[in-house]
Design a protein around this motif. Structure first.
Motif, PDB file in Angstrom:
ATOM      1  N   PRO A 550       0.809  -1.220   0.000  1.00  0.00           N
ATOM      2  CA  PRO A 550       0.000   0.000   0.000  1.00  0.00           C
ATOM      3  C   PRO A 550       0.849   1.280   0.000  1.00  0.00           C
ATOM      4  CG  PRO A 550      -0.866  -1.575   1.572  1.00  0.00           C
ATOM      5  CD  PRO A 550       0.443  -2.098   1.122  1.00  0.00           C
ATOM      6  N   VAL A 551       1.996   1.225   0.661  1.00  0.00           N
ATOM      7  CA  VAL A 551       2.882   2.404   0.694  1.00  0.00           C
ATOM      8  C   VAL A 551       3.409   2.699  -0.705  1.00  0.00           C
ATOM      9  CG1 VAL A 551       5.030   3.329   1.627  1.00  0.00           C
ATOM     10  CG2 VAL A 551       3.507   1.968   3.095  1.00  0.00           C
ATOM     11  N   ILE A 552       3.766   1.645  -1.436  1.00  0.00           N
ATOM     12  CA  ILE A 552       4.257   1.831  -2.812  1.00  0.00           C
ATOM     13  C   ILE A 552       3.146   2.395  -3.693  1.00  0.00           C
ATOM     14  CG2 ILE A 552       5.107   0.615  -4.849  1.00  0.00           C
ATOM     15  CD1 ILE A 552       6.475  -1.353  -2.901  1.00  0.00           C
ATOM     16  N   ILE A 553       1.940   1.846  -3.507  1.00  0.00           N
ATOM     17  CA  ILE A 553       0.808   2.347  -4.296  1.00  0.00           C
ATOM     18  C   ILE A 553       0.522   3.806  -3.941  1.00  0.00           C
ATOM     19  CG2 ILE A 553      -1.665   2.060  -4.735  1.00  0.00           C
ATOM     20  CD1 ILE A 553      -1.281  -0.945  -4.269  1.00  0.00           C
ATOM     21  N   LEU A 554       0.621   4.128  -2.614  1.00  0.00           N
ATOM     22  CA  LEU A 554       0.400   5.513  -2.171  1.00  0.00           C
ATOM     23  C   LEU A 554       1.404   6.446  -2.832  1.00  0.00           C
ATOM     24  CD1 LEU A 554      -0.981   7.613  -0.358  1.00  0.00           C
ATOM     25  CD2 LEU A 554       0.590   6.907   1.488  1.00  0.00           C
ATOM     26  N   LYS A 555       2.656   6.017  -2.883  1.00  0.00           N
ATOM     27  CA  LYS A 555       3.691   6.834  -3.535  1.00  0.00           C
ATOM     28  C   LYS A 555       3.357   7.038  -5.010  1.00  0.00           C
ATOM     29  CE  LYS A 555       8.670   7.161  -4.242  1.00  0.00           C
ATOM     30  NZ  LYS A 555       9.999   6.499  -4.051  1.00  0.00           N
ATOM     31  N   LEU A 556       2.842   5.972  -5.629  1.00  0.00           N
ATOM     32  CA  LEU A 556       2.449   6.069  -7.035  1.00  0.00           C
ATOM     33  C   LEU A 556       1.289   7.053  -7.220  1.00  0.00           C
ATOM     34  CD1 LEU A 556       3.076   4.818  -9.840  1.00  0.00           C
ATOM     35  CD2 LEU A 556       1.290   3.130  -9.347  1.00  0.00           C
ATOM     36  N   PHE A 557       0.340   7.003  -6.300  1.00  0.00           N
ATOM     37  CA  PHE A 557      -0.807   7.909  -6.366  1.00  0.00           C
ATOM     38  C   PHE A 557      -0.370   9.364  -6.165  1.00  0.00           C
ATOM     39  CE2 PHE A 557      -5.201   5.921  -6.103  1.00  0.00           C
ATOM     40  CZ  PHE A 557      -4.826   4.803  -6.838  1.00  0.00           C
ATOM     41  N   ILE A 558       0.557   9.539  -5.236  1.00  0.00           N
ATOM     42  CA  ILE A 558       1.049  10.905  -5.009  1.00  0.00           C
ATOM     43  C   ILE A 558       1.744  11.430  -6.251  1.00  0.00           C
ATOM     44  CG2 ILE A 558       2.692  12.283  -3.673  1.00  0.00           C
ATOM     45  CD1 ILE A 558       2.085  10.451  -1.293  1.00  0.00           C
ATOM     46  N   GLN A 559       2.506  10.530  -6.896  1.00  0.00           N
ATOM     47  CA  GLN A 559       3.252  10.920  -8.099  1.00  0.00           C
ATOM     48  C   GLN A 559       2.299  11.290  -9.255  1.00  0.00           C
ATOM     49  OE1 GLN A 559       6.076   7.995  -9.285  1.00  0.00           O
ATOM     50  NE2 GLN A 559       6.683   9.083 -11.183  1.00  0.00           N
ATOM     51  N   TYR A 571      -8.934  11.322  -4.329  1.00  0.00           N
ATOM     52  CA  TYR A 571      -7.512  11.194  -3.998  1.00  0.00           C
ATOM     53  C   TYR A 571      -7.276  11.076  -2.496  1.00  0.00           C
ATOM     54  CZ  TYR A 571      -2.693  12.692  -3.261  1.00  0.00           C
ATOM     55  OH  TYR A 571      -1.400  12.785  -2.832  1.00  0.00           O
ATOM     56  N   PHE A 572      -7.915  11.965  -1.697  1.00  0.00           N
ATOM     57  CA  PHE A 572      -7.641  11.966  -0.243  1.00  0.00           C
ATOM     58  C   PHE A 572      -8.173  10.691   0.437  1.00  0.00           C
ATOM     59  CE2 PHE A 572      -7.481  16.506  -1.348  1.00  0.00           C
ATOM     60  CZ  PHE A 572      -6.254  16.834  -0.823  1.00  0.00           C
ATOM     61  N   LEU A 573      -9.361  10.240   0.017  1.00  0.00           N
ATOM     62  CA  LEU A 573      -9.878   8.987   0.606  1.00  0.00           C
ATOM     63  C   LEU A 573      -9.013   7.793   0.193  1.00  0.00           C
ATOM     64  CD1 LEU A 573     -13.781   9.163   0.375  1.00  0.00           C
ATOM     65  CD2 LEU A 573     -12.331   9.349   2.381  1.00  0.00           C
ATOM     66  N   SER A 574      -8.519   7.807  -1.034  1.00  0.00           N
ATOM     67  CA  SER A 574      -7.650   6.719  -1.490  1.00  0.00           C
ATOM     68  C   SER A 574      -6.361   6.675  -0.688  1.00  0.00           C
ATOM     69  CB  SER A 574      -7.334   6.892  -2.987  1.00  0.00           C
ATOM     70  OG  SER A 574      -8.497   6.757  -3.754  1.00  0.00           O
ATOM     71  N   CYS A 575      -5.793   7.866  -0.432  1.00  0.00           N
ATOM     72  CA  CYS A 575      -4.558   7.912   0.374  1.00  0.00           C
ATOM     73  C   CYS A 575      -4.815   7.395   1.784  1.00  0.00           C
ATOM     74  CB  CYS A 575      -4.020   9.341   0.414  1.00  0.00           C
ATOM     75  SG  CYS A 575      -3.365   9.900  -1.179  1.00  0.00           S
ATOM     76  N   LEU A 576      -5.934   7.836   2.398  1.00  0.00           N
ATOM     77  CA  LEU A 576      -6.276   7.366   3.752  1.00  0.00           C
ATOM     78  C   LEU A 576      -6.518   5.860   3.763  1.00  0.00           C
ATOM     79  CD1 LEU A 576      -6.800   8.205   6.657  1.00  0.00           C
ATOM     80  CD2 LEU A 576      -9.205   8.609   6.038  1.00  0.00           C
ATOM     81  N   LEU A 577      -7.182   5.372   2.720  1.00  0.00           N
ATOM     82  CA  LEU A 577      -7.435   3.926   2.632  1.00  0.00           C
ATOM     83  C   LEU A 577      -6.134   3.136   2.509  1.00  0.00           C
ATOM     84  CD1 LEU A 577      -9.318   1.506   2.359  1.00  0.00           C
ATOM     85  CD2 LEU A 577      -9.563   2.051  -0.086  1.00  0.00           C
ATOM     86  N   LEU A 578      -5.209   3.644   1.684  1.00  0.00           N
ATOM     87  CA  LEU A 578      -3.927   2.945   1.533  1.00  0.00           C
ATOM     88  C   LEU A 578      -3.134   2.924   2.840  1.00  0.00           C
ATOM     89  CD1 LEU A 578      -2.921   4.236  -2.004  1.00  0.00           C
ATOM     90  CD2 LEU A 578      -3.409   1.860  -1.367  1.00  0.00           C
ATOM     91  N   LEU A 579      -3.162   4.036   3.576  1.00  0.00           N
ATOM     92  CA  LEU A 579      -2.474   4.051   4.894  1.00  0.00           C
ATOM     93  C   LEU A 579      -3.110   3.049   5.852  1.00  0.00           C
ATOM     94  CD1 LEU A 579      -1.820   7.883   5.412  1.00  0.00           C
ATOM     95  CD2 LEU A 579      -0.115   6.086   5.048  1.00  0.00           C
ATOM     96  N   SER A 580      -4.432   3.033   5.848  1.00  0.00           N
ATOM     97  CA  SER A 580      -5.120   2.090   6.753  1.00  0.00           C
ATOM     98  C   SER A 580      -4.837   0.644   6.360  1.00  0.00           C
ATOM     99  CB  SER A 580      -6.624   2.364   6.757  1.00  0.00           C
ATOM    100  OG  SER A 580      -7.184   2.097   5.479  1.00  0.00           O
ATOM    101  N   LEU A 581      -4.741   0.382   5.065  1.00  0.00           N
ATOM    102  CA  LEU A 581      -4.413  -0.981   4.612  1.00  0.00           C
ATOM    103  C   LEU A 581      -3.007  -1.392   5.047  1.00  0.00           C
ATOM    104  CD1 LEU A 581      -5.953  -1.052   1.023  1.00  0.00           C
ATOM    105  CD2 LEU A 581      -6.587  -2.493   2.955  1.00  0.00           C
ATOM    106  N   SER A 582      -2.074  -0.433   4.985  1.00  0.00           N
ATOM    107  CA  SER A 582      -0.713  -0.742   5.452  1.00  0.00           C
ATOM    108  C   SER A 582      -0.736  -1.117   6.930  1.00  0.00           C
ATOM    109  CB  SER A 582       0.197   0.454   5.216  1.00  0.00           C
ATOM    110  OG  SER A 582       1.517   0.136   5.606  1.00  0.00           O
ATOM    111  N   PHE A 583      -1.534  -0.358   7.703  1.00  0.00           N
ATOM    112  CA  PHE A 583      -1.669  -0.685   9.135  1.00  0.00           C
ATOM    113  C   PHE A 583      -2.409  -2.013   9.338  1.00  0.00           C
ATOM    114  CE2 PHE A 583      -1.055   4.003   9.750  1.00  0.00           C
ATOM    115  CZ  PHE A 583       0.085   3.896  10.528  1.00  0.00           C
TER     116      PHE A 583
END
Length: 803
Positions: A550-559, A571-583
């Protein structure tokens, strides 16, 4: 054969006893210090081992004539001091009743029955052999010493045999020995009931048989054993026949070799052998007995004075009377280990010592009324009885002679073993002693290595109804059988027996478990999902690596946050979802490793809150898709619901409800660390008890509720027109999510220990991966490999096509 049949009741041992009395009297008369100016004499009477002759002889002694007249004494002059005898216990009992009336001293050299120790019924009876009370105890100790627990008992049917065997049985039963059979030797039968008794001995599983009888009654039994070829049995002998030479003939060796038992303590009499060799047929005292002995000893015949025909059986030579006794080796002149001969010799010395004490009494110092003394030339029988009971002196071997209040001497026995000598003759070997006068540690002594058993082996024969139960088993008695007959039953689960022949098993402490042999308790292995084991290592590595995705995907989304596909999917919900998935991936690590109390307290709550955040984000994204479609309709006033604060509010409310549930759970009935020994008794499972199962399933059910709502809404919105409609991805992800957790329920209930934890970790990883794969992999594929589809022109063109 003629001589053997004619003299079959003549025993050399008995003739030796008679000569020992002569020798003792001769010694006393030669010693001027014992009875100065007094000559001690005796009268000998042959009872032929018959009770009526014994009784008749006693009455003759009391009467003083050649015929007996009850209650009359017809002789005058020197009184008879005492009677020595009888050899047989049953005879001695009858004689003691008669002699007790007159307080006439009776000293037996061979009667051992316990009933004669009753000094109230038999006030004038004494003996120089121990009572059967001690003999029975010694025989019981002998049986117990060799650990024989299954024995047969055979005894004569008179007082001697029955009282002795009852005392023996009482002692061995008290020690845990069982009786395989108990048979009586019927003295009224010519064959003593030998065929029946030997058949029982032969067919019984008992290898040890105690024969409690006099030697005369043992002979028919041993003959029958030889006839029926009974071998492999160990016979235990009482003093009545343990050391008798009557049974030492070679024909009995097969049955009697290895016999062990108690014998009267042996002793030596200096000068007796020379004295025995001085007799000859011309002597007047006991001439008829001497001539009979001579004919048997030298296998010859004296020519009758009345029928001097000179004709003799050609197989039998004529006796001359000048044959050399020293050339013989038989029971008569064998003085190596004197037993009955020594006790009869002792009995004569006792009488002489009592007479000496009486003779040395001084008037004014006497024991009787007015301190008078008895007249040794005219005394009453009760007066001599007083002195006999007070006798105390030492023999030449150092043994002290005295009588207790019951007229019994100190109980000392030899333990003897019948062995074959190199020449093939049977001999009695002393292998130990049983001395109740010795210090406690030396009462019973035996040299086992010097014993020769019937089987010829050095090892002690085994006689048990059932083999010993080894450690790990317990003895379960067989219904209707003696206690020594049992089955060896393995100890139940969780119990041990750490010694042989245990009656019960011991339950191991809660934190210990039996070894495979169930003979000792070992600490239980501790089980938990460890990092070191393959399963734990695999799950931990998977969790760690998965958390990076999820962190790699988050970096890709940010890029690529400016691209249409990222913007279109919130975008913001996707980032929050990816962080929560990593946790979500990382929270599975709290379930692996040694379960500490703080881990137990927080791990389920952390899992519930993190996953609530994750699913809440998906729910918010789903609802936002619906609101976005509704807002695009002409004339719609729903645009305000597409504001970011709506999604944040949904997430906050959903997360708050789960947070309240978890806080309530941790406050009222929190999870705790427990050592579970019920699931698998062989292990200590270190696990986290969830405290309240209801709270746990409510927390999990709440996640399921959020996922179900997301699934339903996404399913309904899956066909809404949009260039990048996420509803269909959410539908698949929630379907996979729910499938994983619905499958988890039966799987977790059917698994045990660390595998229950592994199931939950697997469910966390699988459900998290389901969301990542269904929701983000397609978008990442377009971003990385189909950039043309992630352009404004493509979006606009697709939008026009949809219209």
């Amino acid at each position: 054969d003629f001589l053997r049949n004619r003299y079959k009741q003549f025993y050399f041992e008995s003739f030796q006893l008679f000569q020992a009395v002569r020798f003792a009297v001769d010694e006393i008369n030669k010693d001027a210090e014992i009875l100065p100016n007094i000559t001690l004499g005796f009268r000998a009477y042959d009872s032929c081992a018959l009770l009526q002759y014994d009784l008749e002889g006693v009455l003759q002694f009391l009467t003083g004539l050649d015929r007996h007249i009850p209650n009359y004494r017809c002789s005058s002059g020197v009184p008879l001091s005492s009677i020595i005898g009888s050899t047989f216990s049953a005879h001695s009992v009858i004689l003691a009743y008669v002699l007790g009336i007159y307080k006439f001293p009776q000293i037996s050299h061979h009667s051992t029955t316990a009933i004669l120790s009753d000094h109230i019924r038999f006030p004038s009876f004494l003996r120089t052999v121990p009572s059967d009370i001690y003999q029975s105890k010694g025989l019981a100790d002998l049986v117990v010493h060799f650990r024989w627990t299954w024995v047969g008992l055979v005894a004569t049917d008179n007082d001697y045999g029955q009282l002795g065997i009852q005392l023996l049985q009482k002692e061995i039963v008290k020690a845990g020995v069982c009786v395989a059979f108990n048979e009586n030797i019927l003295t009224s039968y010519p064959d003593r009931n030998a065929p029946h008794i030997v058949k029982i001995i032969k067919t019984s599983t008992a290898k040890v048989v105690v024969l409690y009888a006099p030697s005369a009654d043992i002979v028919p039994i041993v003959k029958e054993m030889v006839k029926q070829n009974v071998t492999g049995k160990v016979l235990v002998a009482n003093t009545g026949w343990a050391a008798t030479t009557i049974l030492s003939v070679n024909m009995f060796s097969a049955a009697l070799t290895g016999t062990i038992g108690l014998a009267i303590q042996s002793g030596t009499i200096p000068g007796l052998k020379q004295f025995l060799n001085t007799i000859n047929p011309s002597m007047s005292l006991g001439r008829d007995w001497t001539k009979t002995f001579w004919e048997l000893a030298f296998n010859c015949r004296f020519i009758s004075d009345k029928n001097e025909t000179g004709s003799l059986d050609t197989n039998v030579k004529e006796c001359t009377g000048s044959e050399n006794l020293e050339s013989l080796q038989n029971a008569y002149n064998d003085v190596s280990r004197l037993r009955p001969t020594y006790t009869v010799y002792t009995a004569v010395l006792v009488v002489a010592k009592a007479l000496k004490d009486m003779n040395n009494c001084k008037n004014g110092e006497g024991p009787f009324s007015k301190r008078l003394c008895a007249d040794i030339k005219d005394f009453q029988s009760w007066q001599l009885l007083y002195y006999i009971k007070k006798v105390r002196f030492r023999l030449n071997n150092g043994k002290e002679v005295y009588f207790d209040k019951n007229g019994d001497p100190p109980a000392v026995y030899d333990i003897v073993n019948r062995q074959l000598s190199p020449s093939g003759d049977m001999r009695h070997v002393k292998v130990g002693s049983y001395d109740l006068a010795a210090p406690p540690g030396n009462i019973f002594t035996i040299n086992t290595s010097s014993i020769q058993w019937n089987s010829g082996e050095i090892q002690i024969p085994i006689s048990v109804c059932s083999q010993s139960c080894p450690p790990g088993f317990w003895k379960a008695g067989r219904r209707g059988e003696p206690a020594c007959c049992y089955n060896c039953v393995p100890c139940p689960q969780g119990e041990i027996s750490n010694q042989t022949d245990s009656f019960t098993c011991i339950k191991c402490p809660w934190d210990m478990w039996p070894n495979p042999e169930k003979s000792s308790c070992l600490p239980k292995p501790i089980e938990y999902l460890s990092y070191e084991e393959p399963l734990g290592t695999t799950l931990a590595c998977t969790s760690t690596i998965s958390s990076l995705v999820p962190v790699i995907i988050l970096k890709l989304f940010i890029q690529f946050k400016a691209t249409p596909i990222v913007k279109a999917n919130n975008y913001f919900l996707s980032c929050l979802l990816l962080l929560s998935l990593s946790f979500c991936f990382l929270c599975s690590l709290m379930f692996i490793g040694f379960p500490k109390p703080e881990n137990c307290l927080l791990r389920q709550a952390a899992f519930g809150i993190v996953f609530s955040l994750c699913v809440s984000c998906i729910l918010a994204k789903t609802i936002m898709v619906v609101f976005a479609f509704m807002a695009t309709k002409p004339g719609s006033n729903q645009k305000k619901w597409t504001s970011p604060w709506v999604s944040y509010t949904i997430i906050s409310i959903c997360l708050l409800l789960q947070f309240i549930l978890c806080i309530t759970w941790l406050s009222l009935d929190p999870p705790f660390l427990e050592q579970n020994t019920e699931t698998q008794p062989r292990l200590i499972i270190l696990q986290c008890n969830e405290g309240s199962p209801t709270a746990f399933w409510c927390m999990l059910g709440y996640l399921g509720l959020l996922a179900t709502i997301s699934f339903v809404v996404a399913f309904l919105a899956r066909r809404l027109p949009d260039s990048f409609n996420e509803a269909k991805y959410i539908t698949f992800s929630m379907l996979a999510f729910l499938s994983v957790w619905v499958s988890y329920i039966p799987a977790s209930l059917s698994s045990q220990g660390k595998y229950t934890v592994a199931m939950e970790v697997f469910a966390i990883l699988a459900s998290s991966w389901a969301i990542v794969f269904c929701m983000f992999v397609p978008k990442c594929f377009i971003i990385l490999f189909r950039p043309s589809m992630n352009s404004r022109e493509y979006v606009m063109k697709k939008g026009q096509n949809m219209k």
